[in-house]
Structure formats: C-alpha cells, structure tokens
Write a protein that holds these residues in place. Structure first.
Motif, PDB file in Angstrom:
ATOM      1  N   TYR A 142       0.922  -1.528   0.354  1.00 18.57           N
ATOM      2  CA  TYR A 142       0.260  -0.153  -0.106  1.00 18.57           C
ATOM      3  C   TYR A 142       0.708   1.350  -0.251  1.00 18.57           C
ATOM      4  CZ  TYR A 142       0.950   1.016   4.968  1.00 18.57           C
ATOM      5  OH  TYR A 142       1.973   0.586   6.099  1.00 18.57           O
ATOM      6  N   HIS A 143       0.755   2.095  -0.639  1.00 16.62           N
ATOM      7  CA  HIS A 143       0.820   3.556  -0.036  1.00 16.62           C
ATOM      8  C   HIS A 143      -0.011   4.617   0.404  1.00 16.62           C
ATOM      9  CE1 HIS A 143      -0.286   4.187  -4.628  1.00 16.62           C
ATOM     10  NE2 HIS A 143       0.044   5.712  -4.238  1.00 16.62           N
ATOM     11  N   LEU A 144       0.009   5.378   0.985  1.00 14.14           N
ATOM     12  CA  LEU A 144      -0.102   6.829   0.981  1.00 14.14           C
ATOM     13  C   LEU A 144      -1.229   7.662  -0.030  1.00 14.14           C
ATOM     14  CD1 LEU A 144       1.592   7.613   4.414  1.00 14.14           C
ATOM     15  CD2 LEU A 144      -0.133   6.068   4.390  1.00 14.14           C
ATOM     16  N   ALA A 146      -1.439  11.623   0.064  1.00 14.70           N
ATOM     17  CA  ALA A 146      -1.447  12.778   0.940  1.00 14.70           C
ATOM     18  C   ALA A 146      -0.778  13.716  -0.583  1.00 14.70           C
ATOM     19  CB  ALA A 146      -1.129  12.120   2.193  1.00 14.70           C
ATOM     20  N   PRO A 147      -1.384  14.165  -1.109  1.00 17.97           N
ATOM     21  CA  PRO A 147      -0.615  15.301  -1.645  1.00 17.97           C
ATOM     22  C   PRO A 147      -0.515  16.464  -1.805  1.00 17.97           C
ATOM     23  CG  PRO A 147      -2.952  14.766  -2.175  1.00 17.97           C
ATOM     24  CD  PRO A 147      -2.907  13.559  -1.163  1.00 17.97           C
ATOM     25  N   LYS A 148      -0.716  16.610  -0.124  1.00 14.12           N
ATOM     26  CA  LYS A 148      -0.425  18.180   0.407  1.00 14.12           C
ATOM     27  C   LYS A 148       0.587  18.441   1.638  1.00 14.12           C
ATOM     28  CE  LYS A 148      -5.351  19.865   0.363  1.00 14.12           C
ATOM     29  NZ  LYS A 148      -6.169  20.209   0.711  1.00 14.12           N
ATOM     30  N   MET A 149       1.077  16.689   1.648  1.00 14.89           N
ATOM     31  CA  MET A 149       2.001  16.484   2.791  1.00 14.89           C
ATOM     32  C   MET A 149       3.320  15.966   1.811  1.00 14.89           C
ATOM     33  SD  MET A 149      -0.049  14.060   5.319  1.00 14.89           S
ATOM     34  CE  MET A 149       1.727  14.030   6.510  1.00 14.89           C
ATOM     35  N   ASP A 150       4.254  16.737   2.426  1.00 14.00           N
ATOM     36  CA  ASP A 150       5.763  16.366   1.779  1.00 14.00           C
ATOM     37  C   ASP A 150       6.471  14.749   1.909  1.00 14.00           C
ATOM     38  OD1 ASP A 150       7.492  16.472   3.684  1.00 14.00           O
ATOM     39  OD2 ASP A 150       7.386  18.619   4.341  1.00 14.00           O
ATOM     40  N   LEU A 151       7.405  14.477   1.388  1.00 16.17           N
ATOM     41  CA  LEU A 151       7.601  13.262   1.392  1.00 16.17           C
ATOM     42  C   LEU A 151       8.340  12.833   2.659  1.00 16.17           C
ATOM     43  CD1 LEU A 151       8.671  12.992  -2.436  1.00 16.17           C
ATOM     44  CD2 LEU A 151       7.150  11.741  -1.407  1.00 16.17           C
ATOM     45  N   GLY A 152       8.857  13.686   3.530  1.00 13.90           N
ATOM     46  CA  GLY A 152       9.545  13.560   4.900  1.00 13.90           C
ATOM     47  C   GLY A 152       8.210  13.468   6.176  1.00 13.90           C
ATOM     48  N   LEU A 157       4.700   9.988   9.279  1.00 17.36           N
ATOM     49  CA  LEU A 157       3.553   9.025   9.624  1.00 17.36           C
ATOM     50  C   LEU A 157       3.050   8.174   9.632  1.00 17.36           C
ATOM     51  CD1 LEU A 157       0.189  10.342  10.578  1.00 17.36           C
ATOM     52  CD2 LEU A 157       0.511  10.680   7.611  1.00 17.36           C
ATOM     53  N   GLN A 158       3.768   7.187   8.264  1.00 21.11           N
ATOM     54  CA  GLN A 158       4.582   6.029   8.058  1.00 21.11           C
ATOM     55  C   GLN A 158       4.950   5.583   9.287  1.00 21.11           C
ATOM     56  OE1 GLN A 158       3.221   2.873   6.793  1.00 21.11           O
ATOM     57  NE2 GLN A 158       4.892   2.366   6.811  1.00 21.11           N
ATOM     58  N   ASP A 159       5.879   5.828   9.926  1.00 18.86           N
ATOM     59  CA  ASP A 159       6.161   4.730  10.313  1.00 18.86           C
ATOM     60  C   ASP A 159       6.032   4.597  11.695  1.00 18.86           C
ATOM     61  OD1 ASP A 159       8.843   4.348   8.143  1.00 18.86           O
ATOM     62  OD2 ASP A 159       9.997   5.683   9.025  1.00 18.86           O
ATOM     63  N   TRP A 160       6.308   5.749  11.934  1.00 16.98           N
ATOM     64  CA  TRP A 160       5.986   6.262  13.571  1.00 16.98           C
ATOM     65  C   TRP A 160       3.758   6.143  14.221  1.00 16.98           C
ATOM     66  CZ3 TRP A 160       9.911   5.756  16.265  1.00 16.98           C
ATOM     67  CH2 TRP A 160      10.814   6.820  16.303  1.00 16.98           C
ATOM     68  N   TYR A 161       3.601   5.658  12.885  1.00 15.68           N
ATOM     69  CA  TYR A 161       1.485   5.385  13.435  1.00 15.68           C
ATOM     70  C   TYR A 161       1.667   4.054  12.494  1.00 15.68           C
ATOM     71  CZ  TYR A 161      -3.343   6.902  13.546  1.00 15.68           C
ATOM     72  OH  TYR A 161      -4.252   5.734  13.677  1.00 15.68           O
ATOM     73  N   GLU A 314      -6.197  15.371   7.670  1.00 17.24           N
ATOM     74  CA  GLU A 314      -7.398  15.250   7.209  1.00 17.24           C
ATOM     75  C   GLU A 314      -7.501  15.637   5.533  1.00 17.24           C
ATOM     76  OE1 GLU A 314     -11.116  18.636   5.406  1.00 17.24           O
ATOM     77  OE2 GLU A 314      -9.313  18.999   7.526  1.00 17.24           O
ATOM     78  N   GLY A 315      -7.497  15.127   4.607  1.00 17.69           N
ATOM     79  CA  GLY A 315      -7.243  14.423   3.039  1.00 17.69           C
ATOM     80  C   GLY A 315      -6.006  13.536   3.283  1.00 17.69           C
ATOM     81  N   VAL A 316      -5.431  12.439   4.115  1.00 14.59           N
ATOM     82  CA  VAL A 316      -4.517  11.661   4.093  1.00 14.59           C
ATOM     83  C   VAL A 316      -5.473  10.570   3.655  1.00 14.59           C
ATOM     84  CG1 VAL A 316      -2.756   9.995   5.062  1.00 14.59           C
ATOM     85  CG2 VAL A 316      -2.780  13.002   4.898  1.00 14.59           C
ATOM     86  N   GLY A 317      -4.878   9.390   3.057  1.00 18.96           N
ATOM     87  CA  GLY A 317      -6.146   7.882   2.598  1.00 18.96           C
ATOM     88  C   GLY A 317      -4.779   6.881   2.245  1.00 18.96           C
TER      89      GLY A 317
END
Length: 428
Positions: A142-144, A146-152, A157-161, A314-317
């Motif tokens: 899967y991948h996130l 999240a067009p409004k978030m930068d890759l960092g 978000l992926q590593d810590w949640y 919000e806006g992340v799926g």
C-alpha cells in the motif's frame, strides 16, 4: 477383496452413511482451518541474519562480519547450507535448514549461536534475525495518498503511526516502510573553524552523543516528601544541538554553532519508490508470518487500515498497490464454479440417459464428500489451499464424476440384465 468390501457395505448401509456424514463434517471443519493462499510456498526453510555497519566497504564487511558469522553458524544442528552476502554497509547470512525442521526451533538455535558470535564482531555491530516470513510472505502493498504533505512528513507518519498499528494484526511478521525521506538532524562542520578551535571530528561526535541523554539521580527526602532527582538532557530541536559545548577557547565555551550549522534534512537514499510514473510515494509492505492464512491476514489488515484511517490527518488516505486476496478469491471462485458446473452436468446426463434420479443423487453425493476428505489430507500433510492444490482438486472432480457415471451405468445395466433373465412369474 473388492467384492467382500462391497458386500459388507451393502449389509451395513447405516454404518456407511454415518461414516460418510462423519467424514463430510470433519472435512468441512478442516476446510475452515486450512490456510488459504494464492501460490504454494516452495521457498527454503531458512533463517536470515542481518547485520548493519554503515560506511564500511564490502571487503571489510566480508572479513569482519560475514566470515565470523558464517564460521560460527556452521555448528548449528540440522543445517543444510549457509550462504553469506556482503555489500556496502550491510551483511546478510542465510542459514538453510532441513525441510522437516520447525522454523521457530531453527530461529532459537541461530539466536543462541549469535550470542556467542557477538564477541567476535567489531564493537557496536549487532546482528539481528530477519522476520519470520518466507519468500512468498509479501502479501499486501500500500502507499499513502497525501497530496498536501511532503515526502518527509509522509514517511514520519508511516514509520511512527501506520506501521506500528498494522504490526499489531495477528499473523503479520513485519511492515517494511519504503519511499520518502527519513528525517534527521544534520551537522555541517566548517573544517577551518574546527582547526582554529583545535577540535577533531571525534570530539564533536562524542560531545553531541554525550549531551543527548537523560542522567539518573537519586531520591531526595524533605518534609516527609520524597523527590526523584534526574537530569533531562534529550535533544528536542536543532537549537539544543547548536547550544552543546564542545570545549573552551580562552575561557569562552565553544559551541556547535561556532564550528558549523545544524539543519533538518533527509537521510541518504539508495533509491526511490514511484507509483505508475506519477511521482514518488510513501507506503509499506506487509510481510506475513510463517504458516499463517494469507486470506485471513489480508482481511484483518484491511480492517485495521479502516481503524487507522480515522486517526490520519485530513486529506490523507490509503491506496492499495498489491492485494493477493484478489488472486486467492479468484482461485476459490474458480473451483466453486467448476463444482456447480460438474454437478449440473451429472444431473443432466444421468437423468436424460438413465431416467433414474437416485443414480444421479449417488454421484452428486460423492463430490462434496471427496473434496472434504481431500482437505483432511491437506491439513494432515501441512499443505495450504492454493492455485496448485485447488486446480488438482478441480481436475479430480472430473475423474470422480466420470467414475460415478461409469459405475452407475454399469450397475444399471447389470440390474437390467438380471431382471430380464428372471422368469416372468418370479417377482423381481
């Protein structure tokens, strides 16, 4: 022998019916317990030992890490083969066991030997065991979205949640993150200033490391109250790093900001993860634990992702890149379709040509009982339901149907000849 078995069955029809019903119920129970996967697991029974020593060349890794590990793991019982691979900053040792060895027993033996081999490795280098998965354990990608978030931010978000939440799903051995940038504090040192203050790179490293730590104290009692004293020294932002003292110059402390700059930046990357040519993304790979039911694990992961979705910004799926359950469900649907088709064909053929519904019923009953017994044997030999085994069952259904039709036709013909051979006045 066959005639006696048939005669015994005819004389004890109630017992035969009870045995058939018992096998059917037992088979249905085994169908529910049998692991379901798309492809058979033909990978070797192996344990992977991973060691990281960043910054070292493959030759140093080979001489000081891989070779000592391979040499000491040779004495592990029931080992068939050991292979080692050295690359820049990393070492992989593959310990291949006999096929009849339990994977968790093998991991325990390797872990015991690693505790002895640890003393032969360089200081600070610690070997670890890989996940208890197999070569076909990558069941879900899967991948996130999240067009409004930068890759960092996506990688954090992926590593810590997301990763920690999905690792709690039963049957998941590991969730491997990919893509994006891993955030880190980067200290850019000016070599001229370093030489002016008579400092070395090791002085800077040791001072920064020593100042990123909490210091324990002791209990202090006052006015019938007890207080625990401790020093708080963990770094929380880059300003804390800039304020770390490295030495003194004529009584004036020399701080990190005096010899360089501190910035937040990404870790060194060896590649990127691109989705359909539309740009970089951040996501994870779900690795299934050894011997688990792939279909059940994937469904549990999807259910957990629904819960995780509620806590995302919000806006992340989520977007699914690879889902093996689609192939699994297609294989199961195929055998169900073949089963219905062959039962229908049997009914039509027997009723049309023999005009005898009991003969068709006797053949139809054989099919589910035989399939149920096959799953009893699959569980007994530790085999999963996959494309290979389900295809074999689908082909076997055709043989069962052919044999049933031939036997019914033969019995019908013999009974007809026997009835025609009787005298007219003798009841049949």
């Amino acid at each position: 022998m066959v005639n006696k078995l048939i005669e015994l069955s005819l004389r004890n029809r109630l017992i035969v019916v009870i045995l058939a019903i018992g096998l059917l119920v037992w088979g249905i129970f085994n169908i529910q317990r049998n692991p379901v996967d798309a492809i058979p697991d033909l990978s070797e029974n192996q344990v992977i030992v991973f060691t990281e020593w960043m910054g070292q060349s493959p030759q140093i890794i080979e001489d000081q890490v891989t070779y000592p590990l391979v040499s000491n793991l040779q004495g592990v019982p029931k080992v068939k083969n050991i292979r080692g691979t050295s690359m820049f900053g990393m070492s992989f040792v593959y310990v291949v066991f006999d096929d009849d060895v339990d994977v968790y027993w093998a991991r325990t033996r390797v872990l015991e030997r690693l505790s002895y081999a640890q003393r032969l490795l360089p200081q600070g280098v610690t070997p670890t065991l890989g996940p208890d998965g197999t070569g076909v354990g990558h069941i879900f990608w899967y991948h996130l979205d999240a067009p409004k978030m930068d890759l960092g931010e996506q990688r954090a978000l992926q590593d810590w949640y997301v990763k920690f939440a999905l690792q709690t799903v039963p049957g998941v051995a590991e969730v491997a993150s990919f893509g994006g940038f891993e955030k880190q504090y980067q200290l850019v040192i000016d070599p001229v200033k370093l030489q002016f203050y008579n400092l070395s790179m090791m002085d800077v490293m040791n001072k920064v490391k020593a100042n990123n730590n909490d210091v324990g104290g002791r209990k202090f009692e006052m006015s019938n109250m007890a207080y625990i004293i401790r020093g708080l020294g963990y770094i929380k932002n880059k300003e804390d790093i800039e304020s770390i003292a490295l030495g003194n110059n004529n009584g004036i402390p020399v701080r990190v900001k005096d010899i360089g700059t501190v910035q937040m930046g990404p870790d060194l990357r060896l590649g990127i993860f691109d989705a359909n040519g539309e740009g970089e993304v951040v996501g994870g790979i779900v690795v299934m634990r050894y011997g688990e039911n792939a279909d059940k694990v994937i469904n549990d992961v999807k259910k957990k992702m629904g819960d995780v979705q509620k806590g995302l910004p919000e806006g992340v799926g989520f977007k699914i890149d690879y889902d093996r359950s689609e192939l699994i469900e297609a294989a199961i649907a195929n055998i169900k379709g073949k089963l219905i088709e062959e039962i229908s064909i049997v009914c039509i053929i027997v009723i049309v040509f023999l005009l005898h519904w009991r003969s068709a019923l006797s053949i139809i009953i054989q099919i589910p009982i035989t399939i149920a017994i096959s799953f009893i044997l699959l569980n007994a030999f530790g085999l999963s339901s996959n494309i290979m085994s389900l295809t074999g069952i689908a082909l076997a259904i055709g043989v069962i149907v052919d044999n049933g039709i031939i036997m019914s036709e033969n019995a019908y013909r013999n009974l007809s000849e026997w009835q025609n051979s009787q005298p007219p006045n003798q009841p049949s």
